[in-house]
Design a protein around this motif. Sequence first.
Motif, PDB file in Angstrom:
ATOM      1  N   GLN A   1      27.541 -12.562  -4.039  1.00 18.79           N
ATOM      2  CA  GLN A   1      28.380 -11.494  -3.561  1.00 18.79           C
ATOM      3  C   GLN A   1      27.747 -10.658  -3.326  1.00 18.79           C
ATOM      4  O   GLN A   1      27.393  -9.725  -4.149  1.00 18.79           O
ATOM      5  CB  GLN A   1      29.695 -11.438  -4.253  1.00 18.79           C
ATOM      6  CG  GLN A   1      30.631 -10.745  -3.791  1.00 18.79           C
ATOM      7  CD  GLN A   1      32.188 -10.779  -4.356  1.00 18.79           C
ATOM      8  OE1 GLN A   1      32.256 -11.218  -5.552  1.00 18.79           O
ATOM      9  NE2 GLN A   1      33.164 -10.540  -3.492  1.00 18.79           N
ATOM     10  N   ALA A   2      27.869 -10.155  -1.772  1.00 16.98           N
ATOM     11  CA  ALA A   2      26.876  -8.780  -1.488  1.00 16.98           C
ATOM     12  C   ALA A   2      28.118  -7.587  -1.539  1.00 16.98           C
ATOM     13  O   ALA A   2      29.343  -8.099  -1.299  1.00 16.98           O
ATOM     14  CB  ALA A   2      26.347  -8.854  -0.348  1.00 16.98           C
ATOM     15  N   PRO A   3      27.882  -6.666  -1.487  1.00 22.60           N
ATOM     16  CA  PRO A   3      28.793  -5.402  -1.307  1.00 22.60           C
ATOM     17  C   PRO A   3      29.771  -5.775  -0.208  1.00 22.60           C
ATOM     18  O   PRO A   3      29.144  -5.844   0.986  1.00 22.60           O
ATOM     19  CB  PRO A   3      28.010  -4.273  -1.492  1.00 22.60           C
ATOM     20  CG  PRO A   3      26.749  -4.595  -2.121  1.00 22.60           C
ATOM     21  CD  PRO A   3      26.323  -5.989  -1.772  1.00 22.60           C
TER      22      PRO A   3
ATOM     23  N   LYS B   1      14.439 -11.502   0.991  1.00 24.32           N
ATOM     24  CA  LYS B   1      14.769 -10.443   2.369  1.00 24.32           C
ATOM     25  C   LYS B   1      15.941  -9.356   1.606  1.00 24.32           C
ATOM     26  O   LYS B   1      16.630  -9.778   0.953  1.00 24.32           O
ATOM     27  CB  LYS B   1      15.548 -11.342   3.387  1.00 24.32           C
ATOM     28  CG  LYS B   1      14.500 -12.396   3.790  1.00 24.32           C
ATOM     29  CD  LYS B   1      15.194 -13.073   5.154  1.00 24.32           C
ATOM     30  CE  LYS B   1      14.483 -14.220   5.608  1.00 24.32           C
ATOM     31  NZ  LYS B   1      15.061 -14.956   6.519  1.00 24.32           N
ATOM     32  N   PRO B   2      16.090  -8.273   2.520  1.00 27.94           N
ATOM     33  CA  PRO B   2      16.779  -7.339   1.956  1.00 27.94           C
ATOM     34  C   PRO B   2      18.307  -7.875   2.033  1.00 27.94           C
ATOM     35  O   PRO B   2      19.064  -7.661   1.146  1.00 27.94           O
ATOM     36  CB  PRO B   2      16.756  -6.315   2.968  1.00 27.94           C
ATOM     37  CG  PRO B   2      15.411  -6.188   3.226  1.00 27.94           C
ATOM     38  CD  PRO B   2      14.989  -7.848   3.330  1.00 27.94           C
ATOM     39  N   GLU B   3      18.644  -8.769   2.969  1.00 24.98           N
ATOM     40  CA  GLU B   3      19.962  -9.389   3.107  1.00 24.98           C
ATOM     41  C   GLU B   3      20.152 -10.275   1.693  1.00 24.98           C
ATOM     42  O   GLU B   3      21.526 -10.675   1.598  1.00 24.98           O
ATOM     43  CB  GLU B   3      20.305 -10.129   4.442  1.00 24.98           C
ATOM     44  CG  GLU B   3      19.189 -11.190   4.797  1.00 24.98           C
ATOM     45  CD  GLU B   3      17.896 -10.449   5.734  1.00 24.98           C
ATOM     46  OE1 GLU B   3      17.677  -9.457   5.462  1.00 24.98           O
ATOM     47  OE2 GLU B   3      17.833 -11.159   6.649  1.00 24.98           O
ATOM     48  N   ASP B   4      19.287 -10.629   1.003  1.00 26.67           N
ATOM     49  CA  ASP B   4      19.379 -11.433  -0.169  1.00 26.67           C
ATOM     50  C   ASP B   4      20.154 -10.781  -1.195  1.00 26.67           C
ATOM     51  O   ASP B   4      20.353 -11.028  -2.337  1.00 26.67           O
ATOM     52  CB  ASP B   4      18.171 -12.127  -0.651  1.00 26.67           C
ATOM     53  CG  ASP B   4      17.840 -13.207   0.367  1.00 26.67           C
ATOM     54  OD1 ASP B   4      16.498 -13.028   0.515  1.00 26.67           O
ATOM     55  OD2 ASP B   4      18.680 -13.898   1.015  1.00 26.67           O
ATOM     56  N   THR B   5      20.137  -9.357  -1.166  1.00 25.77           N
ATOM     57  CA  THR B   5      20.656  -8.306  -2.017  1.00 25.77           C
ATOM     58  C   THR B   5      22.400  -8.666  -2.243  1.00 25.77           C
ATOM     59  O   THR B   5      23.007  -8.845  -1.618  1.00 25.77           O
ATOM     60  CB  THR B   5      20.478  -6.832  -1.608  1.00 25.77           C
ATOM     61  OG1 THR B   5      18.954  -6.643  -1.440  1.00 25.77           O
ATOM     62  CG2 THR B   5      21.315  -5.948  -2.672  1.00 25.77           C
TER      63      THR B   5
END
Length: 118
Positions: A39-41, A86-90
């Motif tokens: 779950q990303a912000p 990748k940054p989108e895996d944050t």
Amino acid sequence: QVQLVESGGGLVQPGGSLRFSCVASESIFTIYTMAWYRQAPGKQRELVAIITSDDNTNYASSVKGRFTISRDNVKNTMYLQMNSLKPEDTAVYYCHAIRSLPPHLKYWGQGTQVTVSS
């Protein structure tokens, strides 16, 4: 009551790797389907990878070819190997278990944070 405890999160640079572990308090993997969610912000929780009690695996298209789900039935531990991050895996990553046969009991881990940033 099954308890799931994740570990392995942290800060990593883009292109880096991390491995998560999820330890179950009981020997459940042969009768439970296990999965990793994240779950990303500001976003909904999404399925990342799943492994069934008979070792079938499936992945979200966004991580296919980069992430690998596996488990060790002897150690009651599930893993998520994450490469080429990748940054989108944050996101906060959660371990999940659902009993394959009725009753379909469900359990969640507490979550572990992954931040991919330079």
